[in-house]
Enzyme design. Structure first.
Site, short mmCIF file in Angstrom:
data_model
loop_
_atom_site.label_atom_id
_atom_site.label_comp_id
_atom_site.label_asym_id
_atom_site.label_seq_id
_atom_site.Cartn_x
_atom_site.Cartn_y
_atom_site.Cartn_z
N HIS A 61 0.87 -1.19 0.00
CA HIS A 61 0.00 0.00 0.00
C HIS A 61 0.90 1.23 0.00
O HIS A 61 1.63 1.47 0.97
CB HIS A 61 -0.90 0.00 1.24
N LEU A 62 0.85 1.99 -1.09
CA LEU A 62 1.71 3.18 -1.19
C LEU A 62 0.98 4.47 -0.78
O LEU A 62 1.60 5.50 -0.62
CB LEU A 62 2.25 3.33 -2.62
N ARG A 63 -0.33 4.40 -0.69
CA ARG A 63 -1.18 5.50 -0.16
C ARG A 63 -1.35 6.71 -1.08
O ARG A 63 -2.26 7.49 -0.87
CB ARG A 63 -0.67 6.00 1.19
N HIS A 178 -8.76 -9.99 -1.63
CA HIS A 178 -8.78 -9.85 -0.17
C HIS A 178 -10.08 -10.55 0.22
O HIS A 178 -11.15 -10.13 -0.19
CB HIS A 178 -8.82 -8.36 0.15
N HIS A 231 -2.89 -12.42 1.45
CA HIS A 231 -2.65 -12.62 2.89
C HIS A 231 -3.50 -13.72 3.56
O HIS A 231 -4.34 -13.44 4.44
CB HIS A 231 -2.80 -11.32 3.66
N ASP A 304 2.18 -7.00 2.49
CA ASP A 304 1.00 -6.19 2.86
C ASP A 304 1.45 -4.94 3.63
O ASP A 304 0.84 -4.56 4.64
CB ASP A 304 -0.01 -7.01 3.68
N HIS A 308 0.53 3.62 8.35
CA HIS A 308 -0.46 4.56 8.88
C HIS A 308 0.27 5.57 9.73
O HIS A 308 1.37 5.30 10.25
CB HIS A 308 -1.50 3.83 9.73
N GLY A 323 -3.42 -2.46 9.83
CA GLY A 323 -2.25 -2.48 8.95
C GLY A 323 -0.94 -2.17 9.66
O GLY A 323 -0.91 -1.42 10.63
O1 DOR Z 1 -4.16 -4.51 7.51
C1 DOR Z 1 -4.58 -4.11 6.44
N1 DOR Z 1 -4.30 -2.87 6.01
N2 DOR Z 1 -5.33 -4.90 5.71
C2 DOR Z 1 -5.96 -4.47 4.62
O2 DOR Z 1 -6.66 -5.23 4.02
C3 DOR Z 1 -5.83 -3.06 4.18
C4 DOR Z 1 -4.59 -2.48 4.68
C5 DOR Z 1 -4.57 -0.98 4.55
O3 DOR Z 1 -4.87 -0.48 3.48
O4 DOR Z 1 -4.22 -0.33 5.53
#
Ligand code: DOR
EC number: 3.5.2.3
Length: 427
Positions: A61-63, A178, A231, A304, A308, A323
């Site tokens: 996830h690069l956001r 997912h 995952h 994964d 955050h 996450g």
């Molecule tokens: O832990 C997770 N974080 N699982 C997910 O399916 C999404 C991801 C996120 O985008 O933060």
């Protein structure tokens, strides 16, 4: 300019290590053999370190766009390079979601401008990840899209998944899932088991994952679609995938380092650095995941990586987002706690991070060979380090592994023949 990497070791098919020299010209490996550098060649001394194919992470996830306070393409790919990853596949739960040709083109442009390693963006299965309307899978497949996924959420209805798989299969693309049936989640924040009871937290039952995998392998069978499971976290999921493979269904699967390394008992306080989706499961699930990898039910390891902000994670299990970060810790942790302890060997670990994930999506990466792309990582096994959340290149400091002792640290990462990461101490 051509570059010669001298005084390295490489990992052979049989697991042995061999002296190696390697020449790179125009982004490709031209020679793996003793080399006499020519005038003008740049010569890099690898100090006897192990030179591995660049790692490939199919779940990151690069956001960016939309969540730049958590991570950007620049920071996430620098973290990837530091972790030894040369190709990463970016999940579409961004804002906007890459779900139409315009947003995909914009994202590819941002990647071109900012990425330190190769980024392959996934495109979503449904518009805005809302589960209402399918994206134009046929049209999007004409662009350089390699797979479709709604990662972050499960596709809730069988008819929508059936249609998505039919269209993806007709266009030669996999569907990546997912797996989470929302009707069985009950607003859970940890695995439904001993810890949810002890901490009085709402639990996520294992069956919320496995039931959707069971549905989807049957849909993959009727549509002849390549179906990849993200995952995997439960023993029942492993069993369903194992049975589906035996039945000849085109299914592949990944497992994360954290589900291999930890189980629910690692949660001893209300610390959301241990909160992820799927959650840390029971010790029996953890064991089944390793068994699944070892017998080929699970095909590869993917991080994964889900950064955050600190301000989001401090609120604890009930409200913090799911996450954890993973790119910079994956190899050292797995090397230290699985290879050095004899649970797996180095060749297995490297394959699960290179040739196996690349093979799932038929990507021309993850191997060291003459004529191949010059993507590789040098690893140092000499010194012992401690995972330090504050030293991560990722903006996300949300790791449950802070303070863990590790060895096997990537010290240089090369993508397309360019050095994209070099550990300062080894300059
Ligand atoms: O832990 C997770 N974080 N699982 C997910 O399916 C999404 C991801 C996120 O985008 O933060």
């Amino acid at each position: 300019m051509n570059t010669v990497f001298k005084n390295a070791k490489r990992l052979m098919e049989d697991g042995s290590l061999e002296q190696c020299e390697l020449k790179v010209e125009k982004g490709n490996i031209t020679t793996i053999a003793p080399i006499v550098p020519e005038n003008g060649d740049d010569v890099i001394d690898c100090n006897g370190r192990l030179l591995l194919p660049g790692f490939v992470d199919v779940h990151v996830h690069l956001r960016e766009p939309g969540g730049e306070h958590k991570e950007t393409i620049a920071t996430g790919t620098k973290a990837a390079a530091r972790g030894g990853f040369t190709t990463i596949c970016a999940m579409p739960n961004t804002n906007p979601v890459p779900d139409n040709p315009e947003t995909v083109v914009e994202l590819l442009e941002k990647v071109k401008q900012n990425a330190a390693v190769r980024v392959l963006p996934y495109v979503s299965i449904t518009e805005g990840l809302k589960g209402e309307k399918l994206t134009d899978i046929e049209n999007l497949s004409q662009m350089s899209v390699f797979a479709f996924t709604d990662d972050g959420v499960g596709v809730q209805t069988a008819d929508q998944m059936l249609e998505a798989m039919s269209q993806a299969a007709a266009n030669g693309n996999p569907v990546v899932a997912h797996c989470e049936d929302n009707s069985l989640v009950y607003e859970g924040v940890v695995h439904q088991g001993e810890i949810s009871t002890r901490m009085n937290l709402p639990g996520i039952p294992s069956v919320s994952e496995s039931v959707q995998i069971a549905r989807d392998v049957l849909l993959a069978e009727v549509t002849d679609c390549h179906y990849h499971v993200c995952h995997v976290s439960t023993k029942e999921s492993v069993r369903v995938i194992r049975d589906a493979k035996k039945a000849g269904i085109q299914v592949t699967a990944e497992v994360t380092p954290h589900h291999l390394l930890l189980n629910e008992h690692a949660i001893t306080a209300d610390d959301a650095n241990f909160k992820m989706n799927p959650p840390l499961r029971s010790p029996e699930d953890q064991e089944a995941l390793l068994e699944g990898l070892l017998d080929g039910t699970i095909d590869c390891i993917a991080t994964d990586h889900a950064p955050h902000a600190e301000s989001e994670k401090v609120s604890g299990f009930r409200t913090a987002p799911f996450g954890i970060t993973g790119l910079e810790t994956a190899f050292p942790l797995l090397y230290t706690y699985f290879v050095r302890t004899g649970k797996i060997n180095l060749k297995q670990l490297v394959d699960w991070l290179t040739i196996k994930p690349a093979g799932i999506f038929q990507l021309p990466y993850g191997r060291l060979e003459e004529g191949g792309v010059a993507d590789f990582t040098l690893v140092s096994f000499d010194e012992e380090n401690k995972v330090d959340r504050n030293a991560l290149y990722s903006k996300g400091k949300n790791t449950p592994f802070h303070g863990w002792t590790v060895r096997g640290i990537p010290s240089m990462t090369v993508v397309n023949g360019d050095i994209v990461y070099k550990e300062d101490a080894h300059d």
